[in-house]
Scaffold this active site. Sequence first.
Site, mmCIF file in Angstrom:
data_model
loop_
_atom_site.group_PDB
_atom_site.id
_atom_site.type_symbol
_atom_site.label_atom_id
_atom_site.label_comp_id
_atom_site.label_asym_id
_atom_site.label_seq_id
_atom_site.Cartn_x
_atom_site.Cartn_y
_atom_site.Cartn_z
ATOM 1 N N ARG A 50 0.842 -1.208 0.000
ATOM 2 C CA ARG A 50 0.000 0.000 0.000
ATOM 3 C C ARG A 50 0.875 1.255 0.000
ATOM 4 O O ARG A 50 0.523 2.280 -0.575
ATOM 5 C CB ARG A 50 -0.970 0.000 1.188
ATOM 6 C CG ARG A 50 -1.826 1.243 1.226
ATOM 7 C CD ARG A 50 -3.067 1.211 2.120
ATOM 8 N NE ARG A 50 -3.074 0.251 3.187
ATOM 9 C CZ ARG A 50 -2.409 0.380 4.340
ATOM 10 N NH1 ARG A 50 -1.677 1.449 4.583
ATOM 11 N NH2 ARG A 50 -2.477 -0.574 5.249
ATOM 12 N N TYR A 102 -17.042 17.014 -14.747
ATOM 13 C CA TYR A 102 -17.281 15.577 -14.914
ATOM 14 C C TYR A 102 -18.360 15.122 -13.917
ATOM 15 O O TYR A 102 -18.311 15.501 -12.737
ATOM 16 C CB TYR A 102 -15.966 14.815 -14.689
ATOM 17 C CG TYR A 102 -16.148 13.327 -14.671
ATOM 18 C CD1 TYR A 102 -16.452 12.639 -15.845
ATOM 19 C CD2 TYR A 102 -16.045 12.605 -13.496
ATOM 20 C CE1 TYR A 102 -16.641 11.270 -15.828
ATOM 21 C CE2 TYR A 102 -16.232 11.239 -13.476
ATOM 22 C CZ TYR A 102 -16.530 10.575 -14.646
ATOM 23 O OH TYR A 102 -16.723 9.216 -14.629
ATOM 24 N N ASP A 174 -8.435 19.040 -13.070
ATOM 25 C CA ASP A 174 -8.597 17.742 -13.725
ATOM 26 C C ASP A 174 -8.154 17.911 -15.183
ATOM 27 O O ASP A 174 -8.817 18.579 -15.975
ATOM 28 C CB ASP A 174 -10.072 17.326 -13.626
ATOM 29 C CG ASP A 174 -10.339 15.954 -14.205
ATOM 30 O OD1 ASP A 174 -9.577 15.516 -15.087
ATOM 31 O OD2 ASP A 174 -11.322 15.321 -13.792
ATOM 32 N N LYS A 199 -8.620 6.981 -19.119
ATOM 33 C CA LYS A 199 -8.963 7.577 -20.407
ATOM 34 C C LYS A 199 -7.745 7.563 -21.336
ATOM 35 O O LYS A 199 -7.268 6.508 -21.670
ATOM 36 C CB LYS A 199 -9.538 8.967 -20.175
ATOM 37 C CG LYS A 199 -10.626 9.021 -19.070
ATOM 38 C CD LYS A 199 -11.880 8.257 -19.433
ATOM 39 C CE LYS A 199 -12.839 8.059 -18.260
ATOM 40 N NZ LYS A 199 -13.265 9.277 -17.588
HETATM 41 C C1 LIG Z 1 -13.577 9.531 -16.314
HETATM 42 C C2 LIG Z 1 -13.246 10.830 -15.705
HETATM 43 C C3 LIG Z 1 -13.018 10.937 -14.321
HETATM 44 C C4 LIG Z 1 -13.162 9.772 -13.381
HETATM 45 O O1 LIG Z 1 -12.262 8.757 -13.653
HETATM 46 P P1 LIG Z 1 -12.533 7.206 -13.290
HETATM 47 O O2 LIG Z 1 -11.249 6.561 -13.654
HETATM 48 O O3 LIG Z 1 -13.698 6.775 -14.095
HETATM 49 O O4 LIG Z 1 -12.830 7.144 -11.828
HETATM 50 C C5 LIG Z 1 -12.688 12.183 -13.827
HETATM 51 N N1 LIG Z 1 -12.580 13.260 -14.628
HETATM 52 C C6 LIG Z 1 -12.797 13.192 -15.960
HETATM 53 C C7 LIG Z 1 -12.668 14.420 -16.786
HETATM 54 C C8 LIG Z 1 -13.137 11.981 -16.539
HETATM 55 O O5 LIG Z 1 -13.363 11.920 -17.852
#
Ligand SMILES: *Cc1c(COP(=O)(O)O)cnc(C)c1O
Length: 381
Positions: A50, A102, A174, A199
């Site tokens: 961890r 998001y 983000d 992504k």
């Molecule tokens: C998909 C996404 C998230 C969340 O990510 P996960 O891996 O699905 O938890 C956060 N911000 C954006 C812009 C995203 O496209």
Amino acid sequence: MSDRVYRPATLLVHQGRDRDPATGAATIPIYQASTYHHPGGEPGEYDYARCGNPSRDQVEEAIALLEGGVRGFAFASGMAATGSALSLLQSGDHLLACNDLYGGSWRYLTNVLPQQGIRVDFVDTTDPDQVAAAITPQTRALFLETPSNPLFQITDLRAMVAIARQHKLITLLDNTFMTPLLQQPLALGIDVVIHSGTKFLGGHSDLLAGLVTTADPDLAKRIKSFQNTFGAVLAPFDSFLLARGIKTLKLRLEAAQQNAGELAQRLKEHPAVAQVIYPGLADFADREKHFAQADGSGAIISFELKGNEQVKALLKDARLPIIAPSLGGVETILTHCWSMSHAAVPAAEKRTIGIRPTLLRISVGIEDIEDIWEDLSQALD
Ligand SMILES: *Cc1c(COP(=O)(O)O)cnc(C)c1O
């Protein structure tokens, strides 16, 4: 790898460590172990998985190098990364967030943070004056996304940093949509960068992952402590997949972005389409603001169809794209924002933000553009 400073394309391939120190293997093995031997009772470099393991270290170093952070952190998902980064806030604090966000982050900010005694207000961050006016003595942080998802609202990051510094706020961004190749927020003064590694960074729709990095050693220390204490860490196998995906990010993103530019033009000319939102289009409202802080348009297009009938027909007749709430894969992914990516946001809220049932988002893949177009245009026809 040596201490030389490499350019992004090289960094993507070699990352922070590009061969196994124990064997010279050309990839970092999947260190599938929960704990590590303490010779003579003393811990070595690793003590318990961890806290750290070599497979995870590889992607943590990679994101720090790519974004210009002092240290990176890998989590089990983008949401785990977001939640852990927001643990920098404590009860009594006030958070300001951009109002087109998001869907999962919106849910975290509206459901989880208030339970912890953290007040959240959403504000139009495209207007710095509104941000400045919304700051209270309790405001501690700004949570941002630019381009926003799915409406491509552009927030001026330099302006946000200037306001934040004046009021001693932590800025979190983000950067999932742009990736470190197209937008480098730490260099503009943003404190904490978050990615859903699920992504573009992973890129193959085969894993969930989240990444955080910062250039501030004190914030890094605090995030490290949350990561270790909360424990939503990225598993060794998923770390391996993510490291592997990152190696080809440049090739994938350039190919997808080129397809997206072409597709945006063609969609714009189709009679079923009411509006196309893509930074690469000449009529994109915030073009100048976007390109002052980013090096590309990305591979995601939002578009509005003329009516619900056309939406139904497209979702029924499109064969090539995966129809799903995700983005950033090698395959084209078509999302109905209303019912998929933003399902968590109540209908009234969606309408206020400007997300209508006729809005679609397409994450353009690296297939042949003619096949993508033939498929979508037959469905739209
Ligand atoms: C998909 C996404 C998230 C969340 O990510 P996960 O891996 O699905 O938890 C956060 N911000 C954006 C812009 C995203 O496209």
